[in-house]
Motif scaffolding. Structure first.
Motif, PDB file in Angstrom:
ATOM      1  N   LEU A 234      50.924  58.730  17.967  1.00 10.93           N
ATOM      2  CA  LEU A 234      49.568  58.324  19.800  1.00 10.93           C
ATOM      3  C   LEU A 234      49.411  57.014  19.326  1.00 10.93           C
ATOM      4  O   LEU A 234      49.520  55.898  18.400  1.00 10.93           O
ATOM      5  N   VAL A 235      49.802  56.204  20.371  1.00 10.11           N
ATOM      6  CA  VAL A 235      49.483  54.735  21.186  1.00 10.11           C
ATOM      7  C   VAL A 235      48.180  54.054  21.298  1.00 10.11           C
ATOM      8  O   VAL A 235      47.865  55.087  22.112  1.00 10.11           O
ATOM      9  N   SER A 236      47.475  53.439  20.307  1.00  9.82           N
ATOM     10  CA  SER A 236      46.451  52.766  21.091  1.00  9.82           C
ATOM     11  C   SER A 236      46.646  51.161  21.207  1.00  9.82           C
ATOM     12  O   SER A 236      47.337  50.367  20.617  1.00  9.82           O
ATOM     13  N   MET A 237      45.960  50.492  21.855  1.00 11.74           N
ATOM     14  CA  MET A 237      45.857  49.291  22.365  1.00 11.74           C
ATOM     15  C   MET A 237      44.608  48.288  21.646  1.00 11.74           C
ATOM     16  O   MET A 237      43.889  48.676  23.526  1.00 11.74           O
ATOM     17  N   ASP A 238      43.961  47.720  21.333  1.00 18.46           N
ATOM     18  CA  ASP A 238      43.386  47.072  21.680  1.00 18.46           C
ATOM     19  C   ASP A 238      41.894  47.560  21.550  1.00 18.46           C
ATOM     20  O   ASP A 238      41.021  47.086  21.860  1.00 18.46           O
ATOM     21  N   GLY A 239      42.592  48.354  20.241  1.00 20.32           N
ATOM     22  CA  GLY A 239      40.860  49.762  19.868  1.00 20.32           C
ATOM     23  C   GLY A 239      41.334  50.731  20.815  1.00 20.32           C
ATOM     24  O   GLY A 239      40.342  51.679  20.384  1.00 20.32           O
ATOM     25  N   ARG A 240      42.032  51.008  21.820  1.00 21.86           N
ATOM     26  CA  ARG A 240      41.680  52.215  22.239  1.00 21.86           C
ATOM     27  C   ARG A 240      42.739  52.900  22.847  1.00 21.86           C
ATOM     28  O   ARG A 240      43.751  51.993  23.131  1.00 21.86           O
ATOM     29  N   PRO A 241      43.283  53.903  23.192  1.00 18.53           N
ATOM     30  CA  PRO A 241      44.006  55.213  23.502  1.00 18.53           C
ATOM     31  C   PRO A 241      44.545  54.921  23.834  1.00 18.53           C
ATOM     32  O   PRO A 241      44.372  54.590  25.767  1.00 18.53           O
ATOM     33  N   GLY A 242      45.823  54.358  24.532  1.00 16.38           N
ATOM     34  CA  GLY A 242      47.280  54.637  25.435  1.00 16.38           C
ATOM     35  C   GLY A 242      46.853  55.972  26.556  1.00 16.38           C
ATOM     36  O   GLY A 242      47.679  56.921  26.006  1.00 16.38           O
ATOM     37  N   THR A 243      46.475  55.520  27.496  1.00 14.21           N
ATOM     38  CA  THR A 243      46.998  56.902  28.057  1.00 14.21           C
ATOM     39  C   THR A 243      48.249  57.234  29.168  1.00 14.21           C
ATOM     40  O   THR A 243      47.953  55.769  29.808  1.00 14.21           O
ATOM     41  N   LEU A 244      47.704  57.647  30.042  1.00 11.06           N
ATOM     42  CA  LEU A 244      49.064  57.819  31.316  1.00 11.06           C
ATOM     43  C   LEU A 244      47.659  58.454  32.628  1.00 11.06           C
ATOM     44  O   LEU A 244      46.576  58.626  31.835  1.00 11.06           O
ATOM     45  N   ALA A 245      47.950  57.913  33.981  1.00 14.68           N
ATOM     46  CA  ALA A 245      47.357  58.283  34.437  1.00 14.68           C
ATOM     47  C   ALA A 245      46.158  59.537  35.250  1.00 14.68           C
ATOM     48  O   ALA A 245      45.769  59.841  35.287  1.00 14.68           O
ATOM     49  N   ASP A 246      47.329  60.306  34.021  1.00 10.63           N
ATOM     50  CA  ASP A 246      46.956  61.753  34.114  1.00 10.63           C
ATOM     51  C   ASP A 246      45.950  62.202  32.988  1.00 10.63           C
ATOM     52  O   ASP A 246      45.100  63.356  32.687  1.00 10.63           O
ATOM     53  N   GLY A 247      45.618  60.908  32.160  1.00 13.72           N
ATOM     54  CA  GLY A 247      44.806  61.449  30.655  1.00 13.72           C
ATOM     55  C   GLY A 247      45.328  61.725  29.430  1.00 13.72           C
ATOM     56  O   GLY A 247      45.219  61.590  28.693  1.00 13.72           O
ATOM     57  N   SER A 248      46.878  61.515  29.622  1.00 13.07           N
ATOM     58  CA  SER A 248      47.532  62.628  28.529  1.00 13.07           C
ATOM     59  C   SER A 248      47.973  61.404  27.681  1.00 13.07           C
ATOM     60  O   SER A 248      47.857  59.725  29.044  1.00 13.07           O
ATOM     61  N   PRO A 249      47.987  61.840  26.431  1.00 15.70           N
ATOM     62  CA  PRO A 249      47.972  60.476  25.624  1.00 15.70           C
ATOM     63  C   PRO A 249      49.896  59.505  26.328  1.00 15.70           C
ATOM     64  O   PRO A 249      50.908  60.631  26.377  1.00 15.70           O
ATOM     65  N   LEU A 250      49.851  58.481  25.257  1.00 16.41           N
ATOM     66  CA  LEU A 250      50.912  57.863  25.352  1.00 16.41           C
ATOM     67  C   LEU A 250      51.568  57.819  23.837  1.00 16.41           C
ATOM     68  O   LEU A 250      50.642  57.646  22.714  1.00 16.41           O
ATOM     69  N   ALA A 251      52.603  58.791  23.874  1.00 16.16           N
ATOM     70  CA  ALA A 251      53.003  59.224  22.748  1.00 16.16           C
ATOM     71  C   ALA A 251      54.274  59.727  22.200  1.00 16.16           C
ATOM     72  O   ALA A 251      55.094  60.711  22.605  1.00 16.16           O
ATOM     73  N   PRO A 252      54.714  58.484  21.763  1.00 11.32           N
ATOM     74  CA  PRO A 252      56.274  58.791  21.548  1.00 11.32           C
ATOM     75  C   PRO A 252      57.160  59.735  20.408  1.00 11.32           C
ATOM     76  O   PRO A 252      56.077  59.651  19.155  1.00 11.32           O
ATOM     77  N   ALA A 253      58.213  60.014  20.552  1.00 14.13           N
ATOM     78  CA  ALA A 253      58.354  60.757  18.454  1.00 14.13           C
ATOM     79  C   ALA A 253      59.301  59.815  17.746  1.00 14.13           C
ATOM     80  O   ALA A 253      58.989  59.737  16.348  1.00 14.13           O
TER      81      ALA A 253
END
Length: 333
Positions: A234-253
């Motif tokens: 799960l990706v966080s950027m500058d202390g905040r969770p990275g998300t897509l426009a639908d609210g799902s997380p940026l989540a690489p394998a």
């Protein structure tokens, strides 16, 4: 599959917001980017902002690898379409901030963005792919001849304004989006999806248990936290969770923290900030995050025309799980 975005009258609102945009974030926006999409046909219905549009990707048509330069400043979040990218490269740019280069091969979203401007680093990075399309908002004037001479199909918002549109939920320049159908309509003859150079397979022996990794830049911070339930980072950027426009997380394998030479570049912005050059040709160390572990690795790319190879310390090919890969370029230690 979601339909193509159509125009709305909300472009007038975007114009009014220009005055409040922070100056440093305007530095790389093309001066003549369109602020409204083309007028819809009389039968067309209004299009929602990309933040409300579907995130469902579809199988890619046979066609080119599509590389899109992505804005990841705070006002540009959340993103649209990044879940469909095969690889996301994180590059350092001016003033210590970062930008993404998202490469799409196996899937294409209908819309992707926000889109920002190309950099010198992108030209060398993309030479490892066969005739890619580069989608970007614009570029520094002195860089444009080098983009024209590069072995890629450049499709900027300056030259192909009809491919892009402005969203209505955030200010310029953080609201420029690309319609991928329009790209493929312009480039149907390009190569089929490419081998991106990552060997898929079970994890190698060894590794060290690691459920979190932080990467810092002068003006940006990333954190990758392993989710045992999602089997993703799960990706966080500058202390905040990275998300897509639908609210799902940026989540690489998997995530590759790749040590490279980052030096003064040949270009800069209008305020005198240098745009650093990330040298992705050569050899060096890397750390591969996969399956809740960290693995030491080596990378090698002999020439700009070669794919990047990743190996274990014993020289065997490094393997990656199925799913999206993030490559984060950091200075050599």
């Amino acid at each position: 599959m979601a339909g193509k975005p159509k125009a709305t009258a909300a472009g007038l609102v975007v114009t009014a917001l220009i005055a409040v945009v922070v100056v440093i974030q305007l530095r790389d926006d093309p001066p003549n980017a369109r602020t409204t999409p083309p007028a819809p046909s009389p039968s067309a219905s209004p299009t929602p902002s990309p933040s409300a549009s579907t995130q469902q990707a579809r199988p890619a048509r046979p066609g080119p690898v599509l590389a899109v330069k992505i804005d990841n400043a705070a006002p540009a979040r959340p993103h649209t379409g990044l879940d469909a990218a095969d690889v996301i490269y994180v590059e350092r740019v001016e003033a210590g901030i970062t930008r993404f280069m998202a490469v799409f091969s196996s899937r294409l979203p209908d819309v992707v963005g926000p889109v920002r401007s190309a950099r010198e680093t992108d030209l060398e990075l993309l030479k490892q792919f066969d005739d890619p399309v580069l989608a970007y908002s614009g570029a520094q004037g002195k860089l444009k001849p080098f983009i024209r001479d590069a072995p890629l199909r450049a499709m900027s918002a300056d030259d192909f304004p009809g491919m892009y549109f402005r969203g209505t939920d955030r200010p310029v320049p953080h609201n420029l989006y690309l319609r991928t159908d329009d790209v493929l309509d312009k480039a149907p003859e390009l190569a089929t999806p490419q081998n991106l150079g990552f060997e898929r397979g079970p994890a190698p022996a060894g590794g060290t248990a690691q459920t979190s990794r932080e990467v810092r830049f002068p003006a940006a911070r990333y954190r990758f936290d392993w989710s045992a339930t999602r089997l993703r980072w799960l990706v966080s950027m500058d202390g905040r969770p990275g998300t897509l426009a639908d609210g799902s997380p940026l989540a690489p394998a998997s995530v590759i923290v790749q040590e490279v030479d980052i030096r003064k570049g040949s270009f800069g912005d209008r305020w005198g900030n240098n745009s650093p050059f990330t040298d992705t040709v050569g050899t060096g160390k890397a750390t591969v995050l996969r399956d809740g572990k960290a693995y030491d690795a080596r990378w090698s790319r002999e020439t700009a025309g070669d794919l990047t190879e990743f190996t274990t310390p014993s020289g065997e090919t490094m393997t990656f799980p199925e799913g999206q890969i993030w490559v984060v370029y950091v200075p050599k230690a």
